[in-house]
Motif scaffolding. Structure first.
Motif, PDB file in Angstrom:
ATOM      1  N   ARG A 194      43.137  23.800  35.669  1.00 45.54           N
ATOM      2  CA  ARG A 194      43.598  24.093  37.029  1.00 45.54           C
ATOM      3  C   ARG A 194      44.028  25.547  37.145  1.00 45.54           C
ATOM      4  N   LEU A 195      43.989  26.021  38.383  1.00 49.37           N
ATOM      5  CA  LEU A 195      44.460  27.357  38.741  1.00 49.37           C
ATOM      6  C   LEU A 195      45.684  27.165  39.627  1.00 49.37           C
ATOM      7  N   ARG A 196      46.828  27.627  39.175  1.00 50.13           N
ATOM      8  CA  ARG A 196      48.086  27.361  39.882  1.00 50.13           C
ATOM      9  C   ARG A 196      48.721  28.663  40.334  1.00 50.13           C
ATOM     10  N   TRP A 197      49.286  28.642  41.554  1.00 49.31           N
ATOM     11  CA  TRP A 197      50.090  29.757  42.027  1.00 49.31           C
ATOM     12  C   TRP A 197      51.238  29.226  42.860  1.00 49.31           C
TER      13      TRP A 197
ATOM     14  N   VAL B  40      40.217  35.891  38.815  1.00 48.04           N
ATOM     15  CA  VAL B  40      39.822  34.480  38.767  1.00 48.04           C
ATOM     16  C   VAL B  40      38.305  34.361  38.706  1.00 48.04           C
ATOM     17  N   HIS B  41      37.604  35.178  39.480  1.00 48.94           N
ATOM     18  CA  HIS B  41      36.138  35.148  39.480  1.00 48.94           C
ATOM     19  C   HIS B  41      35.590  35.402  38.087  1.00 48.94           C
ATOM     20  N   GLN B  42      36.216  36.328  37.337  1.00 46.35           N
ATOM     21  CA  GLN B  42      35.742  36.655  35.997  1.00 46.35           C
ATOM     22  C   GLN B  42      35.960  35.488  35.034  1.00 46.35           C
ATOM     23  N   VAL B  43      37.075  34.790  35.191  1.00 50.50           N
ATOM     24  CA  VAL B  43      37.343  33.646  34.311  1.00 50.50           C
ATOM     25  C   VAL B  43      36.333  32.534  34.567  1.00 50.50           C
ATOM     26  N   LEU B  44      36.038  32.272  35.836  1.00 44.88           N
ATOM     27  CA  LEU B  44      35.142  31.174  36.174  1.00 44.88           C
ATOM     28  C   LEU B  44      33.690  31.472  35.815  1.00 44.88           C
ATOM     29  N   THR B  45      33.337  32.746  35.689  1.00 43.91           N
ATOM     30  CA  THR B  45      31.956  33.126  35.355  1.00 43.91           C
ATOM     31  C   THR B  45      31.819  33.658  33.934  1.00 43.91           C
ATOM     32  N   ASN B  46      32.882  33.563  33.141  1.00 45.79           N
ATOM     33  CA  ASN B  46      32.883  33.999  31.738  1.00 45.79           C
ATOM     34  C   ASN B  46      32.558  35.483  31.596  1.00 45.79           C
ATOM     35  N   THR B  47      33.098  36.294  32.498  1.00 47.62           N
ATOM     36  CA  THR B  47      32.939  37.750  32.411  1.00 47.62           C
ATOM     37  C   THR B  47      34.298  38.431  32.265  1.00 47.62           C
TER      38      THR B  47
ATOM     39  N   LYS C  18      33.404  33.694  43.983  1.00 46.00           N
ATOM     40  CA  LYS C  18      34.345  34.659  44.550  1.00 46.00           C
ATOM     41  C   LYS C  18      35.321  33.986  45.511  1.00 46.00           C
ATOM     42  N   VAL C  19      34.918  32.859  46.061  1.00 43.61           N
ATOM     43  CA  VAL C  19      35.804  32.039  46.897  1.00 43.61           C
ATOM     44  C   VAL C  19      36.115  30.771  46.103  1.00 43.61           C
ATOM     45  N   TRP C  20      37.358  30.606  45.704  1.00 42.89           N
ATOM     46  CA  TRP C  20      37.695  29.485  44.821  1.00 42.89           C
ATOM     47  C   TRP C  20      38.764  28.565  45.409  1.00 42.89           C
ATOM     48  N   HIS C  21      39.149  28.793  46.659  1.00 47.91           N
ATOM     49  CA  HIS C  21      40.039  27.847  47.343  1.00 47.91           C
ATOM     50  C   HIS C  21      39.852  28.008  48.841  1.00 47.91           C
ATOM     51  N   ARG C  22      40.177  26.973  49.569  1.00 45.58           N
ATOM     52  CA  ARG C  22      39.999  26.990  51.019  1.00 45.58           C
ATOM     53  C   ARG C  22      40.891  28.030  51.672  1.00 45.58           C
ATOM     54  N   ASP C  23      40.371  28.652  52.701  1.00 47.64           N
ATOM     55  CA  ASP C  23      41.175  29.568  53.515  1.00 47.64           C
ATOM     56  C   ASP C  23      42.194  28.745  54.303  1.00 47.64           C
ATOM     57  N   PRO C  24      43.476  29.129  54.284  1.00 44.74           N
ATOM     58  CA  PRO C  24      44.491  28.345  55.012  1.00 44.74           C
ATOM     59  C   PRO C  24      44.220  28.218  56.510  1.00 44.74           C
TER      60      PRO C  24
END
Length: 726
Positions: free
Chosen positions: A287-290, A327-334, A416-422
Motif C-alpha cells: 500500500r501507499l499511505r499518506w 511513486v511513479h518510479q517505484v511502481l515502474t521499477n525505475t 503517473k496517476v495512482w489515486h483518484r482526484d478528490p
C-alpha cells in the motif's frame, strides 16, 4: 414500549425533562392530523385569490376546524430542535469552562510542588483526577442526551411520514438536522484537553526515555474490534485515562485524529487479495499511505507479510518513505536505488541500515513489475492513536469515518496517476462506508509475561468492543466494490449490521441466501465469528451475545464498577431495541447435577462484565481432539472389560464377570459423556455464549466412579488371596 416512555425513563436527573424533545406533544399533533380528512389541494391550479375563503368540508365548515395544521407540526418541530441545540451548546460551553479551571488547578499544583522540590502530592493528584472524571462523565452524559434526542427526531419524522404520506418531510428535516451545530459539531478539543490533563497527572513525559527497550525481545499481539458509533467517545475516554493521545497539529490547533489514506496495490486477478483472505503463509499486502487532507507530499510505501504463529515466524510490516513525485518510479521499477543509498550513507546512516533499506526497496519495486500491480482499492479514515512516548507496551488506534473507494476504472497514464482526484464524483458502487469504528489494540508482551494490563482486559470485557477475527479493511473494500472479480469473500460480510452499507454499494451478490438470494458458500461455517450476528440465524442487529455488561458500559460502568452494580436504576431500565441481553447458557452437566440451574447461570451472566467470547477456528479442532481422547479411553476400558469377561467365563470366576460387566457400563458412560460434551461445547462455540466452556465436574465424577470400581476390585483380590493363604 413507546419511544416517548423510553425517552422519559432515560432522562438525566441533572438535566430534568425540560431540555429533552417533547415527543408526546409532536405525537399528539400527528394523531390529530391523521384523523382529519382535509380536501386535497388542486395540484393543477397555478393561481390563487386572496379574497376566496378556505376550502370547506361536507358541513360547510373549514376543513381544519380544530386548528391543527401541517404548519403547526413543523413549527413545533423547529422549536424542539432549537431547544435541544441551545441546551447542547450551553452545556459544551460549561464543559470548556470546567476544563479551563481544572487545567489552571493542575498548573498551580505543579508549580507549588516544583517550588518545594517535591512531586505532586497524592491527595492533590486524586482531587484533580476526580475533577477530570467529573468532566468526562458530564461530556458522556451530554452525548447520551444528544443521541436520545437525535433518535427521537428520527422516529417522530418517520411516524409523521407513515401517518401523513401526502406530506412527507423526513428527508428534508433529517438533512437539516445533520447541518445543525448540535449534531455536526466536532468537540474533539474536549478529548484532547482531557488527554493533556490525564497525561500531566500520570507524568508520561518522565515514564520512558528513548531506547529503553531497544535490546529487549518481545512478542507483539494485535487484535481488531468493531465499535458502535454511539460508543466511540466512551471508548476514547476509557483509553485516554491510561494512554495519552498522539496529537496532530492543524491550522486550527490540535486535534485527536488525523486523516489517513491508503492505496492498496493488486493485479487484475486480485492475487494479493486472495492471498490475504486465505491467510497463505508469506502472503503480502502493498500500500501507499499518506496523512492529512489535500494532495499527498510524503508517501509511505508499506509491505505487510503474513505468517502463521505456529510456524515460529511472526507477521511483519516494513516501510520506507518517498516523495509523491517518486511513486511513479517505484511502481515502474525505475527508482534510483543506488543514488538514494549513497545519500543515506552520506547522512550518517549505518551500512546495515542501508543494506536493509536497499533490500526492501528492491523487493517491492520488483514485485510491482513482476506481478503487474496497479492501484486497486483505497481506504480513508480519521485515525486516533494512543501511546505513551517511547513506550510501545500498549498501542491503541481507533479509525472512524471509515470508507473504502475503488481505484479501478480510470486511466493511470503509465502509473503517473495512482489515486483518484478528490474532485471526481464517485458513483454509489465506487465507495462503501463502513458503519462501525475499528479499534486495534497492539500489545508488546515481554519477558514471558503474556498477561495484558488490567485496564486493557477490562476494556475488552466491557461490552463496548466486538472482536472481528482477522478483519482487514482492504479485503472488505475489494469484496464489496469488486464483487465480479473476487472468487471468495470474507466471513464478516454476512454480519447483519453491514447489510445496508453493502447493498448501498451494489455488493448485494456477495451476501448470504437470506439477504441477497445467492449462495452463501462456506461463510455459514464462520457465523459464530460475526460480531453482530447474521440474518440466516435470525439474530438481532443489536449485538447478539452482549450481556448486561453492554448496558453497564453505556453508563460508564467498567470493571469493578460493573461488578458492584454502581449507578441508579441499573437493572430497572426498559429494554429497547438497542438493549439486548445474551442468552443464558445451560451448565454442561445439568443433566447429571440438577442443582446447577439455568437461573444461577443467568444471574452470573447478568453480573459478570463479559463480552462476546473470543473464538478462533482452531478452537473447533481442540474440541474434536478432546472428543477423540475421551473416546480413546472409553475404547480402552471396553477392550479390557471384554478380555476380563472372556477369561472369567472360561475359568468360571463369578466376581470377574461382574467386574467386567461394570467396566463395560463405565466405558459406555465415557463414550456417552464424550459425545454429550462435544455437542454441548460445539453449540457454545458457535453461539459464542460468554462463560466457562469447560466441565470441571463431569471428569471428576467419571474418574471417581472408575477409581471406586478399581479400589473394590483391588480389595476383593486381596481378600481372595488372604483366604487362599489361610
Amino acid at each position: 414500549m413507546k419511544y416517548g416512555e423510553h425517552l422519559k425513563a432515560n432522562v438525566a436527573p441533572e438535566y430534568g425533562p425540560e431540555p429533552y424533545l417533547d415527543y408526546d406533544k409532536l405525537d399528539e399533533i400527528i394523531r390529530v392530523l391523521s384523523k382529519q380528512v382535509p380536501s386535497s389541494a388542486d395540484q393543477t391550479s397555478r393561481q390563487i385569490s386572496l379574497t376566496t375563503p378556505p376550502q370547506t368540508n361536507a358541513q360547510g365548515l373549514a376543513a381544519d376546524v380544530k386548528g391543527e395544521t401541517e404548519e403547526t407540526f413543523l413549527k413545533a418541530l423547529d422549536g424542539e430542535m432549537a431547544k435541544v441545540e441551545s441546551f447542547t451548546l450551553k452545556k459544551v460551553t460549561a464543559l470548556r469552562d470546567k476544563i479551563r479551571a481544572t487545567e489552571g488547578n493542575i498548573r498551580d499544583s505543579t508549580d507549588i510542588a516544583k517550588s518545594n522540590g517535591d512531586p505532586l502530592a497524592k491527595d492533590s493528584r486524586e482531587r484533580l483526577l476526580d475533577q477530570a472524571e467529573d468532566i468526562a462523565e458530564d461530556f458522556l452524559r451530554l452525548e447520551k442526551f444528544v443521541n436520545i434526542n437525535f433518535m427521537g427526531f428520527h422516529k417522530i419524522l418517520k411516524k409523521h411520514d407513515k401517518h401523513l404520506p401526502n406530506n412527507p418531510c423526513k428527508n428534508f428535516y433529517v438533512n437539516r438536522m445533520h447541518a445543525q451545530a448540535w449534531v455536526r459539531g466536532d468537540y474533539s478539543d474536549l478529548v484532547v484537553r482531557l488527554s493533556h490533563i490525564y497525561s500531566s497527572l500520570r507524568q508520561d513525559d518522565l515514564a520512558k526515555e528513548p531506547g529503553d527497550e531497544a535490546n529487549q525481545s518481545f512478542l507483539r499481539s494485535t487484535t481488531k474490534y468493531w465499535v458502535k458509533t454511539e460508543d466511540v467517545s466512551r471508548v476514547k475516554y476509557a483509553v485516554l485515562k491510561h494512554l495519552p493521545l498522539f496529537l496532530q497539529k492543524t491550522s486550527t490547533g490540535e486535534t485527536d485524529s488525523q486523516f489517513t489514506n491508503s492505496v492498496y496495490l493488486d493485479n487484475d486477478s486480485l492475487e494479493l487479495y486472495h492471498g490475504r483472505l486465505d491467510k497463505t503463509p508469506g502472503a503480502i499486502a502493498l500500500r501507499l499511505r499518506w496523512y492529512g487532507v489535500g494532495d499527498p507530499k510524503l508517501v509511505f510505501v508499506e509491505r505487510k507479510t503474513h505468517n502463521e504463529k505456529w510456524t515460529g515466524e511472526v507477521s511483519v510490516k516494513e516501510r520506507f518513505m518517498i516523495d509523491e513525485s517518486e511513486v511513479h518510479q517505484v511502481l515502474t521499477n525505475t527508482y534510483p536505488i543506488e543514488e538514494k543509498r549513497k545519500a543515506m550513507l552520506a547522512k550518517g546512516k549505518s551500512q546495515k541500515e542501508a543494506d536493509e533499506w536497499e533490500q526492501l526497496v528492491r523487493e517491492i519495486t520488483q514485485v510491482c513489475v513482476s506481478k503487474q500491480l496497479v492501484p486497486t482499492c483505497r481506504t480513508q479514515c480519521m485515525r486516533t492513536a494512543f501511546q505513551i512516548p517511547f513506550d510501545a507496551t500498549v498501542r491503541v488506534s481507533l479509525d472512524t469515518n471509515l470508507c473504502m473507494i475503488s481505484e479501478r476504472g480510470y486511466d493511470l497514464h503509465d502509473m503517473k496517476v495512482w489515486h483518484r482526484d478528490p474532485s471526481w464524483v464517485l458513483e454509489p458502487n465506487e465507495i462503501t462506508r463502513f458503519p462501525h469504528a475499528v479499534l486495534e489494540i497492539k500489545l508488546q508482551l515481554t519477558g514471558g509475561n503474556m498477561t495484558p494490563p488490567q485496564w486493557v482486559t477490562e476494556l475488552q470485557n466491557s461490552g463496548l468492543l466486538y472482536e472481528c477475527h482477522k478483519y482487514s479493511k482492504y479485503v472488505h473494500g475489494c469484496s464489496v466494490l469488486l464483487p465480479d472479480d473476487v472468487r471468495s469473500v470474507p466471513y464478516w460480510v454476512d454480519d447483519v449490521s453491514l447489510r445496508d452499507s453493502i447493498n448501498a454499494s451494489g455488493g448485494s451478490r456477495i451476501l448470504a441466501d437470506s439477504v441477497a438470494g445467492v449462495g452463501s458458500g462456506a461463510n455459514e461455517v464462520y457465523s459464530h465469528l460475526l460480531p453482530f450476528g447474521d440474518v440466516s440465524h435470525n439474530r438481532s442487529a443489536t449485538a447478539v451475545g452482549r450481556t448486561a455488561a453492554s448496558k453497564m458500559a453505556s453508563k460508564g460502568l467498567i470493571g469493578d464498577k460493573a461488578m458492584k452494580g454502581d449507578g441508579p436504576g441499573l437493572f430497572n431500565e426498559p429494554i429497547m431495541e438497542d438493549d439486548f441481553l445474551g442468552e443464558d447458557d445451560d451448565y454442561c452437566c445439568s443433566w447429571m447435577f440438577p442443582f446447577c440451574s439455568r437461573s444461577n447461570n443467568y444471574a452470573m451472566a447478568i453480573v459478570a462484565p463479559t463480552s462476546i467470547q473470543k473464538i478462533e477456528p482452531k478452537v473447533f479442532l481442540a474440541n474434536e481432539r478432546t472428543y477423540l481422547h475421551w473416546l480413546h479411553h472409553g475404547v480402552i476400558l471396553s477392550t479390557i472389560a471384554s478380555g476380563i469377561l472372556a477369561f472369567s467365563e472360561d475359568s468360571g470366576e463369578t466376581w470377574g464377570e461382574v467386574y467386567a460387566l461394570i467396566l463395560l457400563v463405565v466405558s459406555l458412560g465415557f463414550c456417552v459423556y464424550a459425545l454429550h460434551v462435544y455437542l454441548w461445547r460445539t453449540a457454545q462455540i458457535r453461539s459464542r455464549i460468554p462463560g466457562r466452556w469447560d466441565d470441571p465436574i463431569g471428569p471428576m465424577a467419571l474418574g471417581a466412579i472408575l477409581a471406586v470400581i478399581l479400589t473394590v476390585n483391588f480389595g476383593t483380590k486381596l481378600w481372595e488371596i488372604s483366604q487362599l493363604q489361610n
